[in-house]
Scaffold this motif. Structure first.
Motif, PDB file in Angstrom:
ATOM      1  N   UNK A   1       0.732  -1.351   0.088  1.00 50.73           N
ATOM      2  CA  UNK A   1       0.032  -0.058   0.056  1.00 50.73           C
ATOM      3  C   UNK A   1       0.803   1.163   0.135  1.00 50.73           C
ATOM      4  N   UNK A   2       0.460   1.985  -0.890  1.00 48.72           N
ATOM      5  CA  UNK A   2       1.347   3.557  -0.872  1.00 48.72           C
ATOM      6  C   UNK A   2       0.277   4.620  -0.508  1.00 48.72           C
ATOM      7  N   UNK A   3       1.157   5.964  -0.374  1.00 48.51           N
ATOM      8  CA  UNK A   3       0.281   6.990  -0.366  1.00 48.51           C
ATOM      9  C   UNK A   3      -0.078   7.723  -1.558  1.00 48.51           C
ATOM     10  N   UNK A   4       1.176   7.321  -2.719  1.00 47.06           N
ATOM     11  CA  UNK A   4       0.955   8.067  -3.978  1.00 47.06           C
ATOM     12  C   UNK A   4       1.072   7.127  -4.917  1.00 47.06           C
ATOM     13  N   UNK A   5       0.342   7.545  -6.099  1.00 49.71           N
ATOM     14  CA  UNK A   5       0.449   6.482  -7.213  1.00 49.71           C
ATOM     15  C   UNK A   5       1.486   6.155  -7.912  1.00 49.71           C
ATOM     16  N   UNK A   6       2.638   7.350  -8.016  1.00 50.38           N
ATOM     17  CA  UNK A   6       3.843   7.050  -8.611  1.00 50.38           C
ATOM     18  C   UNK A   6       4.640   5.949  -7.929  1.00 50.38           C
ATOM     19  N   UNK A   7       4.582   6.030  -6.547  1.00 55.25           N
ATOM     20  CA  UNK A   7       5.163   4.786  -5.759  1.00 55.25           C
ATOM     21  C   UNK A   7       4.645   3.504  -6.347  1.00 55.25           C
ATOM     22  N   UNK A   8       3.429   3.414  -6.198  1.00 54.49           N
ATOM     23  CA  UNK A   8       2.683   2.120  -6.704  1.00 54.49           C
ATOM     24  C   UNK A   8       3.092   1.704  -8.076  1.00 54.49           C
ATOM     25  N   UNK A   9       3.145   2.830  -8.812  1.00 51.11           N
ATOM     26  CA  UNK A   9       3.485   2.343 -10.238  1.00 51.11           C
ATOM     27  C   UNK A   9       4.951   1.845 -10.581  1.00 51.11           C
ATOM     28  N   UNK A  10       5.712   2.458  -9.502  1.00 49.22           N
ATOM     29  CA  UNK A  10       7.213   2.145  -9.572  1.00 49.22           C
ATOM     30  C   UNK A  10       7.299   0.807  -9.064  1.00 49.22           C
ATOM     31  N   UNK A  11       6.578   0.317  -8.048  1.00 48.05           N
ATOM     32  CA  UNK A  11       6.598  -1.318  -7.781  1.00 48.05           C
ATOM     33  C   UNK A  11       6.190  -2.184  -8.819  1.00 48.05           C
ATOM     34  N   UNK A  12       5.002  -1.695  -9.537  1.00 51.24           N
ATOM     35  CA  UNK A  12       4.533  -2.449 -10.749  1.00 51.24           C
ATOM     36  C   UNK A  12       5.658  -2.585 -11.816  1.00 51.24           C
ATOM     37  N   UNK A  13       6.476  -1.590 -12.148  1.00 51.19           N
ATOM     38  CA  UNK A  13       7.601  -1.572 -12.956  1.00 51.19           C
ATOM     39  C   UNK A  13       8.539  -2.789 -12.458  1.00 51.19           C
ATOM     40  N   UNK A  14       8.909  -2.637 -11.289  1.00 51.90           N
ATOM     41  CA  UNK A  14       9.908  -3.586 -10.666  1.00 51.90           C
ATOM     42  C   UNK A  14       9.551  -5.077 -10.924  1.00 51.90           C
ATOM     43  N   UNK A  15       8.255  -5.241 -10.584  1.00 51.81           N
ATOM     44  CA  UNK A  15       7.962  -6.845 -10.692  1.00 51.81           C
ATOM     45  C   UNK A  15       6.993  -7.223 -11.619  1.00 51.81           C
ATOM     46  N   UNK A  16       6.816  -6.390 -12.661  1.00 51.96           N
ATOM     47  CA  UNK A  16       5.612  -6.866 -13.833  1.00 51.96           C
ATOM     48  C   UNK A  16       6.195  -7.948 -14.439  1.00 51.96           C
ATOM     49  N   UNK A  17       7.410  -8.071 -14.591  1.00 54.59           N
ATOM     50  CA  UNK A  17       7.728  -9.407 -15.501  1.00 54.59           C
ATOM     51  C   UNK A  17       7.834 -10.662 -14.648  1.00 54.59           C
ATOM     52  N   UNK A  18       7.433 -10.517 -13.396  1.00 59.14           N
ATOM     53  CA  UNK A  18       7.784 -11.426 -12.465  1.00 59.14           C
ATOM     54  C   UNK A  18       6.529 -12.086 -11.851  1.00 59.14           C
ATOM     55  N   UNK A  19       5.510 -11.183 -11.844  1.00 57.34           N
ATOM     56  CA  UNK A  19       4.167 -11.564 -11.171  1.00 57.34           C
ATOM     57  C   UNK A  19       2.874 -10.913 -12.068  1.00 57.34           C
ATOM     58  N   UNK A  20       2.174 -12.077 -12.303  1.00 55.41           N
ATOM     59  CA  UNK A  20       1.111 -11.725 -13.361  1.00 55.41           C
ATOM     60  C   UNK A  20      -0.088 -11.127 -12.540  1.00 55.41           C
ATOM     61  N   UNK A  21      -1.190 -10.770 -13.413  1.00 55.22           N
ATOM     62  CA  UNK A  21      -2.304 -10.122 -12.832  1.00 55.22           C
ATOM     63  C   UNK A  21      -2.331  -8.883 -12.062  1.00 55.22           C
ATOM     64  N   UNK A  22      -1.159  -8.015 -12.248  1.00 58.59           N
ATOM     65  CA  UNK A  22      -0.910  -6.862 -11.335  1.00 58.59           C
ATOM     66  C   UNK A  22      -1.905  -5.821 -11.821  1.00 58.59           C
ATOM     67  N   UNK A  23      -2.193  -4.979 -10.949  1.00 56.22           N
ATOM     68  CA  UNK A  23      -3.317  -3.943 -10.908  1.00 56.22           C
ATOM     69  C   UNK A  23      -3.149  -3.208  -9.684  1.00 56.22           C
ATOM     70  N   UNK A  24      -3.516  -1.731 -10.054  1.00 56.02           N
ATOM     71  CA  UNK A  24      -3.200  -1.128  -8.691  1.00 56.02           C
ATOM     72  C   UNK A  24      -4.665  -0.177  -8.735  1.00 56.02           C
ATOM     73  N   UNK A  25      -5.246  -0.363  -7.270  1.00 54.26           N
ATOM     74  CA  UNK A  25      -6.674   0.181  -6.922  1.00 54.26           C
ATOM     75  C   UNK A  25      -6.398   1.374  -6.074  1.00 54.26           C
ATOM     76  N   UNK A  26      -7.185   2.360  -6.125  1.00 56.36           N
ATOM     77  CA  UNK A  26      -7.482   3.350  -4.869  1.00 56.36           C
ATOM     78  C   UNK A  26      -8.298   2.494  -3.893  1.00 56.36           C
ATOM     79  N   UNK A  27      -7.809   2.800  -2.653  1.00 58.43           N
ATOM     80  CA  UNK A  27      -8.805   2.339  -1.690  1.00 58.43           C
ATOM     81  C   UNK A  27      -9.797   3.242  -0.947  1.00 58.43           C
ATOM     82  N   UNK A  28     -10.607   2.856  -0.152  1.00 59.07           N
ATOM     83  CA  UNK A  28     -11.676   3.823   0.285  1.00 59.07           C
ATOM     84  C   UNK A  28     -10.816   4.957   1.123  1.00 59.07           C
ATOM     85  N   UNK A  29      -9.774   4.528   1.801  1.00 59.21           N
ATOM     86  CA  UNK A  29      -9.050   5.742   2.674  1.00 59.21           C
ATOM     87  C   UNK A  29      -7.956   6.427   1.718  1.00 59.21           C
ATOM     88  N   UNK A  30      -8.256   6.264   0.251  1.00 55.20           N
ATOM     89  CA  UNK A  30      -7.371   6.932  -0.706  1.00 55.20           C
ATOM     90  C   UNK A  30      -6.096   6.627  -0.614  1.00 55.20           C
TER      91      UNK A  30
END
Length: 551
Positions: free
Chosen positions: A34-63
């Motif tokens: 879980x991250x405060x900002x979208x850029x941090x979340x997107x950075x993690x996706x970029x790091x592991x997208x070739x190793x883990x399938x089905x990746x998505x980013x959601x915004x939670x109820x507490x933003x």
């Protein structure tokens, strides 16, 4: 290491292809981080997208921005989580969830704005009615601190850019129509929830805007006016009004920092005519704004749950902006001879304290909890710490267990699976509970030994365990080494025939299942499986164990 990565990469595909999987419910997600900002979340996706399938980013109820993988069956998600932790790709703070706290998917999605809207006709123009509304909303969210004048000068442009950066939209300094609609809708939604309204207390000589939808007047005990929460928001407000010199003002500042329920760690600011105290810990946040008006002291203290930190920060800002002296009256008067004491009246602020705290555990995905039946006789209100209100369900006093049901819908991280059959005598098990009433912040896991049936109970609904348990552990789950629950720790079922030291009674699963059936709940049962490492067992135990507060 290369072999581990290959296994991780292939695991989701293999799981989805396993025989019988399609017949199961694939309603579970693996929440990686879980991250405060979208850029941090997107950075993690970029790091592991070739190793883990089905990746998505959601915004939670507490933003917050959640990086998840899914969907899977619960077993698949648990297996994948273990593989990714072993491979060093994710942390053990990851969790398995049904996703009920997700608000919207922000990646990948065609709805995410990628191009800057440049049409002049589609931007909010200076001097318009919408410009005033935009500045008002930007001020509420803390982006704008200037005058509400409808003029989009440097301050307003900087505020718009800040707002655009926070909401992960193109940073242009121009507010598009769609951004304006989103900004003002969020502002109006919060105003509707809090119901900020001016309150003038004539006898106290104080005027301030308060969140009237979630607070109501309680009583006056000079020098304080008490407001209590509406519903289960756990909010407390104290308006302060007293006569006093600068010495009294300074003494009040010092004494308020010593109030038991105000956390020790915090920030303070003190000047000749105003002081502020801001403090927080894991269980409570507090903010005080007190001012000196020519030997009259007026102000407020607000207490809230830290989970609402962002929103309450906006509320305190609005309250402080509105705080003023409405008259020279105060709740306390000088002594007869005119000598004013340099010490303020005894600070008598009080926060409702629970009668007791004990443990419990989730037994289904709707957040229903098993705990000791003492809640049926002793509690006017029941909460799961910190602020989830519960109501009493079916009770089995013979087994000393009760079900408590959530007033508002909640989604636990996990819930118990019950073991079919009792452990063997001498089998190693584990007790999970808030041994010290929540003082440690999380439940403790204590090794125990199953000692067979409790001979005092003819129905054999209770077992005995040898364990070093405390009062706060009562109601907590007892688990075998594979993580399956074998019962709930209960109080001594027969006070006239006490157990030997170190022995405690456990309501077995058949009593729990019988009680759950009265509420129409089908529990998840399983046969014992391979032993878990203690760290994994402790994590699973923590996910299902809750702190029950009785008021």
């Amino acid at each position: 290491m290369r072999r581990i990565l290959i296994i991780i990469l292939l695991l989701p595909c293999c799981l989805l292809a396993s025989p019988g999987v399609q017949a199961q419910d694939r309603n579970w997600w693996l929440q990686l981080q879980s991250f405060r900002g979208y850029n941090e979340a997107n950075h993690l996706v970029g790091q592991i997208s070739g190793r883990v399938s089905g990746l998505r980013i959601f915004r939670s109820l507490n933003n917050r921005y959640l990086v998840v993988s899914g969907r899977y069956t619960k077993g698949q998600a648990a297996q994948l989580r273990g593989q990714l932790i072993t491979g060093g790709l994710i942390k053990d703070t990851s969790s398995i969830t049904t996703g009920k706290h997700f608000r919207e998917q922000v990646w990948p999605t065609a709805n995410r704005p990628e191009a800057v809207e440049t049409q002049q006709a589609n931007t909010i123009r200076r001097g318009s009615e919408d410009a005033f509304a935009a500045q008002t909303a930007l001020q509420w969210f803390g982006d704008y601190r200037g005058a509400i004048d409808g003029i989009f000068g440097a301050g307003t442009v900087a505020a718009i850019r800040n707002y655009q950066g926070r909401t992960e939209t193109p940073v242009t300094g121009q507010l598009t129509r769609s951004q304006f609609n989103q900004l003002t809708a969020s502002y109006e939604q919060e105003l509707e929830y809090f119901g900020l309204q001016p309150v003038i207390r004539t006898a106290a000589g104080i005027a301030v805007d308060i969140p009237g939808n979630i607070l109501r007047f309680s009583r006056v005990e000079e020098p304080f006016i008490y407001f209590e929460p509406v519903g289960n928001n756990r909010l407390q407000l104290f308006l302060i009004s007293l006569t006093g010199s600068s010495a009294t003002f300074e003494s009040l500042f010092e004494s308020m920092q010593l109030i038991d329920f105000i956390p020790d760690d915090g920030e303070t600011q003190f000047s000749r005519d105003r002081f502020e105290i801001r403090a927080a810990d894991d269980s409570i946040s507090a903010y005080a704004d007190v001012r000196l008006f020519d030997e009259r002291i007026k102000g407020y203290l607000l207490i809230w749950d830290p989970v609402n930190e962002t929103q309450m920060g906006r509320v305190t800002r609005a309250m402080s902006n509105s705080l003023q002296e409405s008259s020279a009256l105060t709740l306390t008067m000088p002594t007869v001879d005119g000598d004013r004491s340099s010490s303020p009246p005894l600070v008598r602020l009080d926060i409702p304290q629970p009668r007791f705290r004990q443990s419990g555990f989730f037994i289904d995905p709707q957040g229903i909890v098993v705990t000791s039946s003492v809640v049926a006789d002793s509690c006017e209100q029941i909460f799961l710490f910190p602020n989830h209100e519960m109501m009493l369900g079916p009770v089995d006093r013979g087994a000393d267990i009760a079900l408590i049901l959530p007033v508002d819908r909640q989604t636990p991280l996990s819930y118990a699976r019950l073991r079919r059959g009792d452990p063997a005598k001498g089998e190693e098990i584990t007790l999970s509970g808030f041994s010290f009433g929540g003082e440690l912040g999380s439940p403790s896991q204590t090794p125990a030994i199953w000692n067979g049936n409790d001979p005092r109970n003819a129905s054999m609904a209770h077992g005995l365990v040898a364990v070093d348990a405390y009062r706060g552990d009562i109601g907590g789950p007892v688990l075998d080494r594979s993580g399956l629950v074998v019962g709930a720790l209960v109080a001594d079922i027969e006070a006239g025939r006490r157990l030997p030291s170190g022995m405690h009674s456990v309501a077995k699963n058949k009593a729990i299942s019988r009680l759950a059936s009265q509420a129409g709940i089908d529990l998840d049962h399983a046969d014992t499986a391979a032993e878990l490492q203690f760290a994994d067992l402790a994590r699973d135990a923590k996910d299902i164990t809750v702190l029950v507060e009785c008021f």
